[in-house]
Design an enzyme around this catalytic site. Structure first.
Site, PDB file in Angstrom:
ATOM      1  N   THR A  29       0.805  -1.176  -0.140  1.00 56.20           N
ATOM      2  CA  THR A  29      -0.136  -0.087  -0.403  1.00 56.20           C
ATOM      3  C   THR A  29       0.706   1.265  -0.095  1.00 56.20           C
ATOM      4  O   THR A  29       2.142   1.191   0.627  1.00 56.20           O
ATOM      5  CB  THR A  29      -0.850   0.078   1.296  1.00 56.20           C
ATOM      6  OG1 THR A  29      -0.096   0.413   3.224  1.00 56.20           O
ATOM      7  CG2 THR A  29      -1.989  -1.075   0.923  1.00 56.20           C
ATOM      8  N   ASP A  30      -0.047   2.291   0.040  1.00 57.27           N
ATOM      9  CA  ASP A  30       0.712   3.825  -0.502  1.00 57.27           C
ATOM     10  C   ASP A  30       0.022   4.693   1.150  1.00 57.27           C
ATOM     11  O   ASP A  30       0.196   3.180   1.743  1.00 57.27           O
ATOM     12  CB  ASP A  30       0.186   4.732  -1.438  1.00 57.27           C
ATOM     13  CG  ASP A  30      -1.341   5.201  -0.589  1.00 57.27           C
ATOM     14  OD1 ASP A  30      -2.106   4.430  -0.478  1.00 57.27           O
ATOM     15  OD2 ASP A  30      -1.941   5.140  -1.445  1.00 57.27           O
ATOM     16  N   ALA A  31       1.099   5.312   1.291  1.00 54.71           N
ATOM     17  CA  ALA A  31       0.984   6.163   3.016  1.00 54.71           C
ATOM     18  C   ALA A  31      -0.761   5.958   3.385  1.00 54.71           C
ATOM     19  O   ALA A  31      -1.052   6.283   4.262  1.00 54.71           O
ATOM     20  CB  ALA A  31       1.517   7.101   2.701  1.00 54.71           C
TER      21      ALA A  31
END
Length: 153
Positions: A29-31
């Site tokens: 995932t991203d942030a």
């Protein structure tokens, strides 16, 4: 030759479809906790490799035995919904084309009954020595022909 045992790491065959379960981890995932777009391709690759394994082959033994590699030639992705951290997903894979030197797949990344991403991907069989198209080995063609599914859902 499909393996007789149900191997949870490889998923399972459901008729002509291969079902591969996975969980979205933090690294995917991203942030914001949303799956990074390129990781859907990685999920699809894992599913195709698992299907190959379940059908009695590995990328390594195909390369060593037949001196060929199966490489991506063309791919389209239709992003419909985002997956998130810790989602439980499945990748549903169908063989939709079997050419002389090529394979085509439709892969759907699902969260339950919800389609998140639909991938259409075409692979080419290439000689490892010349890096040119080469006919798909007959034993692979025979196995994949059993799972060819040209019917749209």
């Amino acid at each position: 030759m499909v393996q007789d045992t149900h191997d949870a790491l490889l998923g399972y065959m459901d008729g002509k479809r291969h079902i591969y379960p996975l969980v979205v981890f933090y690294e995917d995932t991203d942030a914001g906790g949303i799956v990074y777009h390129a990781n859907y391709l990685a999920f699809a690759e894992r599913a195709r490799s698992a299907m190959l394994n379940l059908l009695g082959f590995t990328n390594r033994n195909v390369a060593e035995r037949h001196k060929v590699a199966i490489a991506v030639r063309h791919c389209t992705l239709d992003f419909r919904r985002a997956a998130q951290l810790e989602d439980r997903l499945t990748v549903e894979t169908r063989v939709i084309k079997l050419g002389g030197a090529s394979l085509g797949y439709e892969q759907k990344i699902m969260r339950g009954e919800e389609e998140l991403v639909v991938i259409e991907i075409y692979l080419a069989c290439m000689s490892l020595e010349e890096l040119r198209a080469q006919r798909l080995p007959e034993e692979l063609r025979t196995v994949f022909s059993r799972y060819l599914d040209v019917n749209k859902d």
